[in-house]
Structure formats: C-alpha cells, structure tokens
Design an enzyme around this catalytic site. Structure first.
Site, PDB file in Angstrom:
ATOM      1  N   GLU A 106       0.816  -1.210   0.000  1.00 53.00           N
ATOM      2  CA  GLU A 106       0.000   0.000   0.000  1.00 53.00           C
ATOM      3  C   GLU A 106       0.853   1.265   0.000  1.00 53.00           C
ATOM      4  OE1 GLU A 106      -4.164  -0.915   2.068  1.00 53.00           O
ATOM      5  OE2 GLU A 106      -2.466  -1.444   3.351  1.00 53.00           O
ATOM      6  N   GLU A 160      -4.057  -9.456   3.640  1.00 52.39           N
ATOM      7  CA  GLU A 160      -4.729  -9.084   4.884  1.00 52.39           C
ATOM      8  C   GLU A 160      -5.929  -9.962   5.243  1.00 52.39           C
ATOM      9  OE1 GLU A 160      -2.671  -5.189   3.668  1.00 52.39           O
ATOM     10  OE2 GLU A 160      -3.552  -6.949   2.690  1.00 52.39           O
TER      11      GLU A 160
END
Length: 254
Positions: free
Chosen positions: A113, A133
């Site tokens: 990210e 995740e």
C-alpha cells in the site's frame, strides 16, 4: 529534516533536488511499525516545507514485508478509526513533488500500500506485490481497496485483494503497476535516472501537473487555472526561449 535529525527505522539521504528514504528494519523485513510511521511523517513534513522529489526503497533486498503484525494484534476499533497507516499514505500521495518507489523483494500488505501511494513504481526482478490481509482477518484498509483498482483495474485488483494473488515483477509490469523491471544491481541507478529526467523538467510544472492529475472531477477548470499560472511564469518563458533558440540553430545548420 535538519542536520540533527536521527531516525531509527529509516536511512535518509538528502540531496539538492531529492530525498532518498530507505526503510530500515532489517530484523523485521522492514515491516511498518508505529515508529516508522512517525518518522515517515517527519519526512513528509520536511518535503511539504521544502518540496523535492522523493525516492522510497527498502533495505536488504526487501521493500517492506507488511505492517508490524504484533502491533496490529493489539490495535482495536479506536486505532482503526485513527487510520494510522492510511493517513500517512495519503499524505505521501499528496506530497507536492513526484514520488518513486524502487521495489525489490517483498512489498506486502502495508508495504504494498505504501508503494501504491507513490506516483511511480520501478521494480527489480524479485519484486512481489500482494495484500494478504484477509488471511489475517482484516482488510487492506490503507488504500489498496481503492488505489489498486485505479492503478491496475478492478479485475486484477480483486484477484489480489480477494483471491490472494501476488503480482510478481513481470505481472506488475504487464498490468502497468510498475514502469519497468530492471536488474537488482541496477535498480537504484535506474530509479535515480528516472528522477533525473523529472528533475530536468520545470519544478512548478511538475507540481501543478501532479495536483491536476490528482484532482478528479475538477477538469477542465483545474487544467486551465494551473496552465494560467504556468503561462505567466518566467520559467516557462526561459525554457521556451531556449527551445526556440536551439531549434533555430539546427535550422541554420541545415
């Protein structure tokens, strides 16, 4: 940043036209912890005050193996609502001058990210981007769920975010996530060459171009206003005059 600044999780090199930041937690695959977030905020504050190009990379053949899982385990609702990582990454995205991530090895979870928040990514052959995740019972909440579809399209983003697909260097190049894949020993050299090309452009033109590109829905008004500022600037006059003089010299020699 000043001469007295010291960092525990970063190696920071300042140059006249750029800042080079190396994520440096060698015992934890450069995982992004609270201290690294704090120190990256310090870098952002300095770049907001004195705009320069930014190069982000990782130490030891890894960009960042993700966020610090031990810290994530202890975070609850209140910490999630604070957007600890997402606020930082958005700040990086909004830095005045272009940002480049030079990625070799793992860029997973929060590490991926962080690269998505940069304007341009260049990869080594062992680069791997992924967002695992959901396997940890959470989602990629620091920008991947909306930045990655913008970068690579909804279908590939869902393959990464839902199906757990990792994008290796060749896949990242094929889908446009990275500008190029180069040999690992050339990665920083090529990243600096990319920054060199940008540094030869007008700094104010780069700043306004980045601002306009990042302003969806404001066009064409934002384009016109930014161009109006540039048209009145001495930098534009000097650059165009030099261009015309060089062109005239070439014609005279024909």
């Amino acid at each position: 940043m000043s001469a007295g600044d010291t960092y525990q999780t970063l190696i920071v090199e300042e140059r006249e036209d750029r800042v080079v930041v190396t994520l440096h937690r060698p015992g934890a695959r450069n995982a992004i912890n609270a201290l690294m977030v704090e120190e990256l905020h310090q870098v952002c504050a300095a770049l907001e005050d004195h705009p320069r190009l930014l190069l982000l990379t990782g130490h030891g053949g890894v960009f960042a193996g993700g966020a610090d899982i031990a810290e994530l385990l202890e975070r609850g609702r209140e910490e999630a609502l604070q957007g600890i990582n997402s606020r930082l990454f958005e700040r990086i995205r909004r830095l005045p001058m272009p940002t480049v991530a030079a990625v070799d090895g793992w860029a997973l979870g929060g590490g991926a990210e962080l690269t998505y928040a940069c304007d341009i990514r260049i990869a080594g052959p062992d680069a791997v981007f992924g967002n695992p995740e959901p396997g940890l019972g959470i989602l990629a909440a620091a920008g991947a769920c909306w930045r990655l579809p913008e970068l690579v399209g909804e279908s590939i983003a869902k393959q990464v975010l839902l199906a757990g697909r990792n994008l290796d260097a060749s896949a990242a190049l094929a889908c446009g996530l990275v500008i190029d894949v180069v040999a690992a020993h050339d990665l920083l050299t090529e990243a600096h060459a990319l920054l060199d090309r940008m540094a030869r452009s007008s700094a104010i033109a780069l700043r306004l171009t980045k601002l306009v590109v990042g302003s969806p829905g404001a066009h064409p008004l934002a384009d016109d206003l930014a161009q109006a500022v540039l048209f009145e600037g001495q930098d534009k006059r000097d650059r165009m005059t030099r261009f015309l003089e060089r062109k005239g010299d070439r014609l005279d020699r024909l």
